[in-house]
Motif scaffolding. Sequence first.
Motif: not given
Length: 300
Positions: A26-32, A37-39, A47-50, A71-76
């Motif tokens: 499983v990979q966590i893919n991050v989209t701006k 705001i990121y998905m 997941i969404a993060i502000s 958490l690693d994806a968020i830290k990116s």
Amino acid sequence: MKFLKIITFIVFFTTVSIGFAQKKEVQINVTKVSDHIYMLVGQGGNIAISVGEDGVFMIDDQFAHLTPKILDAIKSVTNQPVEFLINTHWHGDHTGGNENMQKEGAIIVAHENVRKRMSMEQFNKEREITKEAAPKEALPVITFSKDVSFFFNNESIFIFHVHEAHTDGDAMVYFTESNVLHTGDAYFQGKYPYIDLNSGGSVEGYIAAIKKALLVINDATKIIPGHRNMSNKAELQSYVKMLEELKTAVITEIKAGKTEEDVAKNTTLTKKYDDLNYGDWFISSERIRRTFYKSLQKVH
């Protein structure tokens, strides 16, 4: 008998190995999505993060075993900690990482029914499974009954309850300045929805939830659904049209005295949307017909 035991062991070992491999892959893919705001897409609910000077405002957290990757994806994208975690509803693919995130310092917020359902053992009659109550550390520590607003990362964030939709504790989250809406599982982009009747969900409530969302957003709004791809207002309008057409068709069958089995077997009721591949994912066309029948039979 010995041979049977060997075969059984091989099947078990293979199943377990595949399970671990799937978790590992499983990979966590991050989209701006907007300026801050990121998905995040992995395994489970989107997941969404502000991200900003106030920290990280997070919506849903998938499964516990994915927390390190999340958490690693968020830290990116930021070194800021997760300050708030919003649960859009109680299901484990959206709340499974709660205990881990609480240990990271996140304050968990959800509708009051989310805490209630997570606090007690759940028996799902449809799937015949029992879910144990979540530990105290995984429960929301702030709950609301209707709506709540946050002022975080230089914008107001409007969280509103949609009653008896996917469950009885659903919340949608609208980032007002960014013009981004996270719907939770009150919207399954491009596929039939899972309406959890055993958790207080209903067809009428699901349709009402989407109509409420449409009143909040505009043509430029970017929509993060509970599952699948990023969406927009036009797609959401088409989605509620689909739901209303199915509702009308099933009510007609109910008033004609048809049984659940009659409706389940009547493929013509969903053919228009089956042909558009709405039923080739988590919820099949037969299952959506049964769900609509069970829900609508109660009120018609």
